[in-house]
Design a protein around this motif. Structure first.
Motif, PDB file in Angstrom:
ATOM      1  N   TYR A 284      -1.641  -3.493 -18.776  1.00 58.17           N
ATOM      2  CA  TYR A 284      -1.546  -2.031 -18.816  1.00 58.17           C
ATOM      3  C   TYR A 284      -1.480  -1.484 -20.248  1.00 58.17           C
ATOM      4  O   TYR A 284      -1.329  -0.279 -20.445  1.00 58.17           O
ATOM      5  CB  TYR A 284      -0.303  -1.568 -18.040  1.00 58.17           C
ATOM      6  CG  TYR A 284      -0.358  -1.930 -16.575  1.00 58.17           C
ATOM      7  CD1 TYR A 284      -0.997  -1.105 -15.649  1.00 58.17           C
ATOM      8  CD2 TYR A 284       0.217  -3.117 -16.105  1.00 58.17           C
ATOM      9  CE1 TYR A 284      -1.055  -1.444 -14.310  1.00 58.17           C
ATOM     10  CE2 TYR A 284       0.158  -3.462 -14.765  1.00 58.17           C
ATOM     11  CZ  TYR A 284      -0.479  -2.614 -13.870  1.00 58.17           C
ATOM     12  OH  TYR A 284      -0.542  -2.954 -12.537  1.00 58.17           O
TER      13      TYR A 284
ATOM     14  N   GLU B  67      -1.392   1.632 -10.545  1.00 57.02           N
ATOM     15  CA  GLU B  67      -2.779   1.887 -10.949  1.00 57.02           C
ATOM     16  C   GLU B  67      -2.976   1.419 -12.388  1.00 57.02           C
ATOM     17  O   GLU B  67      -2.037   1.450 -13.183  1.00 57.02           O
ATOM     18  CB  GLU B  67      -3.077   3.403 -10.902  1.00 57.02           C
ATOM     19  CG  GLU B  67      -2.815   4.073  -9.586  1.00 57.02           C
ATOM     20  CD  GLU B  67      -3.960   3.903  -8.599  1.00 57.02           C
ATOM     21  OE1 GLU B  67      -4.950   3.214  -8.925  1.00 57.02           O
ATOM     22  OE2 GLU B  67      -3.836   4.443  -7.486  1.00 57.02           O
ATOM     23  N   LYS B  68      -4.207   1.079 -12.712  1.00 60.01           N
ATOM     24  CA  LYS B  68      -4.505   0.582 -14.072  1.00 60.01           C
ATOM     25  C   LYS B  68      -4.092   1.546 -15.174  1.00 60.01           C
ATOM     26  O   LYS B  68      -3.611   1.151 -16.220  1.00 60.01           O
ATOM     27  CB  LYS B  68      -6.015   0.306 -14.190  1.00 60.01           C
ATOM     28  CG  LYS B  68      -6.435  -1.054 -13.691  1.00 60.01           C
ATOM     29  CD  LYS B  68      -7.489  -1.671 -14.619  1.00 60.01           C
ATOM     30  CE  LYS B  68      -7.516  -3.173 -14.526  1.00 60.01           C
ATOM     31  NZ  LYS B  68      -7.845  -3.632 -13.163  1.00 60.01           N
ATOM     32  N   LYS B  69      -4.285   2.829 -14.900  1.00 63.39           N
ATOM     33  CA  LYS B  69      -4.027   3.819 -15.965  1.00 63.39           C
ATOM     34  C   LYS B  69      -2.674   4.519 -15.793  1.00 63.39           C
ATOM     35  O   LYS B  69      -2.518   5.673 -16.181  1.00 63.39           O
ATOM     36  CB  LYS B  69      -5.147   4.869 -15.968  1.00 63.39           C
ATOM     37  CG  LYS B  69      -6.480   4.317 -16.438  1.00 63.39           C
ATOM     38  CD  LYS B  69      -7.321   5.409 -17.077  1.00 63.39           C
ATOM     39  CE  LYS B  69      -8.352   4.853 -18.029  1.00 63.39           C
ATOM     40  NZ  LYS B  69      -9.312   3.940 -17.414  1.00 63.39           N
ATOM     41  N   ILE B  70      -1.739   3.828 -15.249  1.00 65.98           N
ATOM     42  CA  ILE B  70      -0.443   4.456 -14.967  1.00 65.98           C
ATOM     43  C   ILE B  70       0.290   4.851 -16.262  1.00 65.98           C
ATOM     44  O   ILE B  70       0.143   4.185 -17.292  1.00 65.98           O
ATOM     45  CB  ILE B  70       0.424   3.510 -14.107  1.00 65.98           C
ATOM     46  CG1 ILE B  70       1.500   4.285 -13.370  1.00 65.98           C
ATOM     47  CG2 ILE B  70       1.036   2.396 -14.919  1.00 65.98           C
ATOM     48  CD1 ILE B  70       1.638   3.846 -11.949  1.00 65.98           C
TER      49      ILE B  70
ATOM     50  N   LYS C 113       0.837  -1.209   0.000  1.00 70.81           N
ATOM     51  CA  LYS C 113       0.000   0.000   0.000  1.00 70.81           C
ATOM     52  C   LYS C 113       0.876   1.266   0.000  1.00 70.81           C
ATOM     53  O   LYS C 113       0.615   2.202  -0.753  1.00 70.81           O
ATOM     54  CB  LYS C 113      -0.903  -0.049   1.246  1.00 70.81           C
ATOM     55  CG  LYS C 113      -1.900   1.066   1.342  1.00 70.81           C
ATOM     56  CD  LYS C 113      -2.925   0.759   2.443  1.00 70.81           C
ATOM     57  CE  LYS C 113      -3.743   1.995   2.781  1.00 70.81           C
ATOM     58  NZ  LYS C 113      -3.056   2.913   3.677  1.00 70.81           N
TER      59      LYS C 113
ATOM     60  N   SER D 167       0.905  -2.405  -6.937  1.00 68.31           N
ATOM     61  CA  SER D 167       1.545  -1.091  -6.811  1.00 68.31           C
ATOM     62  C   SER D 167       1.197  -0.111  -7.924  1.00 68.31           C
ATOM     63  O   SER D 167       1.327   1.094  -7.742  1.00 68.31           O
ATOM     64  CB  SER D 167       3.067  -1.246  -6.804  1.00 68.31           C
ATOM     65  OG  SER D 167       3.454  -2.195  -5.861  1.00 68.31           O
TER      66      SER D 167
ATOM     67  N   LYS E 182       2.463   1.812  -3.406  1.00 71.91           N
ATOM     68  CA  LYS E 182       1.498   2.358  -4.371  1.00 71.91           C
ATOM     69  C   LYS E 182       1.287   3.863  -4.121  1.00 71.91           C
ATOM     70  O   LYS E 182       1.286   4.667  -5.055  1.00 71.91           O
ATOM     71  CB  LYS E 182       0.165   1.614  -4.233  1.00 71.91           C
ATOM     72  CG  LYS E 182      -0.844   1.978  -5.289  1.00 71.91           C
ATOM     73  CD  LYS E 182      -2.095   1.130  -5.097  1.00 71.91           C
ATOM     74  CE  LYS E 182      -2.931   1.129  -6.350  1.00 71.91           C
ATOM     75  NZ  LYS E 182      -3.972   0.104  -6.306  1.00 71.91           N
ATOM     76  N   GLU E 183       1.146   4.228  -2.861  1.00 70.28           N
ATOM     77  CA  GLU E 183       0.942   5.646  -2.525  1.00 70.28           C
ATOM     78  C   GLU E 183       2.146   6.484  -2.957  1.00 70.28           C
ATOM     79  O   GLU E 183       1.999   7.555  -3.534  1.00 70.28           O
ATOM     80  CB  GLU E 183       0.713   5.798  -1.011  1.00 70.28           C
ATOM     81  CG  GLU E 183      -0.665   5.335  -0.577  1.00 70.28           C
ATOM     82  CD  GLU E 183      -0.801   5.184   0.949  1.00 70.28           C
ATOM     83  OE1 GLU E 183      -1.937   5.030   1.398  1.00 70.28           O
ATOM     84  OE2 GLU E 183       0.209   5.201   1.673  1.00 70.28           O
TER      85      GLU E 183
ATOM     86  N   ASN F 171       2.255   6.974  -6.728  1.00 68.45           N
ATOM     87  CA  ASN F 171       1.260   7.957  -7.164  1.00 68.45           C
ATOM     88  C   ASN F 171       1.681   9.386  -6.837  1.00 68.45           C
ATOM     89  O   ASN F 171       1.538  10.294  -7.661  1.00 68.45           O
ATOM     90  CB  ASN F 171      -0.110   7.644  -6.540  1.00 68.45           C
ATOM     91  CG  ASN F 171      -0.731   6.415  -7.193  1.00 68.45           C
ATOM     92  OD1 ASN F 171      -0.368   6.061  -8.317  1.00 68.45           O
ATOM     93  ND2 ASN F 171      -1.635   5.761  -6.498  1.00 68.45           N
TER      94      ASN F 171
END
Ligand code: PGA
Length: 251
Positions: free
Chosen positions: A200, A156-159, A111, A154, A114-115, A118
């Motif tokens: 992705y 996001e889908k739209k990275i 988590k 880690s 991932k944060e 982003n």
């Protein structure tokens, strides 16, 4: 040759103000080498040194990165001990390493990673995202399963893959002198490429290798066409060995 090859120096908890001389030697080599058109050099020293190094070397041949970032997405505020994306960028960093296995062992869970990714991307810091299985996972044949889990949990889908580099670093290879065979690595990178395309929709993700890279094994590793460069720890601390790695890759 058309793709950029990355040589990223991960200094970990090493270096001091005198270490500028190592970076200056690398800079001098790059300035007079035709190779510089094909490579990107990124030094990731301890955060306290980035600004000092950046002021000494203001040239785009040398880039800087941090080894960590706060997961808190504000520029400034009452957060003791935290270094925001904004503070890192102000110091001269354009990149940040996230998810390194050594950091995962200390305090980074899925988590948090991932944060942090982003926050970095939102603030226009490029991410060097590390993934890697440990020895017991490898022995149980779980390597790819673990790598995919690390990626899915880690990213996001739209990275945006324009600002993200994936560094595959088998934990059992970091600092051990043990480097996987090209056969093993080929399988991993082909599988990862297909996986990233499927999940992705990215065609050419930038994928690096890290773990005991030296002047003696870099040419062999360079035979794997899906590898776009290296994350280098121990062998990046001294300019002489770092420069030899760069030279031997292109031999
Ligand atoms: P190493 O470290 O080159 O010393 O094995 C690599 C890394 O941890 O990024």
């Amino acid at each position: 040759m058309n793709k950029t090859i990355y040589f990223i120096a991960n200094w970990k908890m090493n270096g001091n103000h005198n270490s500028i001389k190592e970076i200056e030697l690398v800079f001098r080599f790059l300035k007079k080498s035709a190779i510089n058109k094909f490579i990107k050099i990124i030094f990731c020293p301890p955060a306290t040194l980035i600004n000092f190094f950046r002021i000494k070397i203001r040239n785009r041949l040398i880039n800087f990165g941090a080894q960590d970032i706060s997961k808190i997405n504000v520029d400034n505020g009452p957060f003791t001990g935290q270094l925001s994306a904004n503070i890192l960028k102000n110091s001269g960093a354009n990149y940040v390493i996230i998810g390194h296995s050594e950091k995962r062992l200390i305090d980074e869970d899925f988590k948090t990673i991932k944060e942090k990714i982003n926050v970095a991307l939102k603030n226009k810091l490029k991410v060097i995202f590390c993934i890697g299985e440990d020895l017991s996972q490898k022995k149980r044949g779980l390597s790819l399963k673990i790598l995919k889990k690390q990626i899915l949990s880690s990213l996001e889908k739209k990275i945006n893959f324009n600002n993200l580099i994936i560094a595959y670093e088998p934990v059992w290879s970091i600092g051990t002198g043990i480097v996987p065979s090209n056969n093993y690595l080929n399988k991993v990178y082909v599988d990862l490429k297909n996986f990233l395309k499927k999940k992705y929709n990215v065609n050419s993700p930038i994928m690096l290798y890290g773990g005991s890279v030296t002047k003696d094994n870099v040419a062999t590793l360079g035979d794997i066409s899906l590898i776009s460069g290296f994350l280098i720890g121990g062998a990046s601390l001294k300019a002489t060995s770092f420069i030899k790695i760069i030279k031997n890759y292109f031999k």
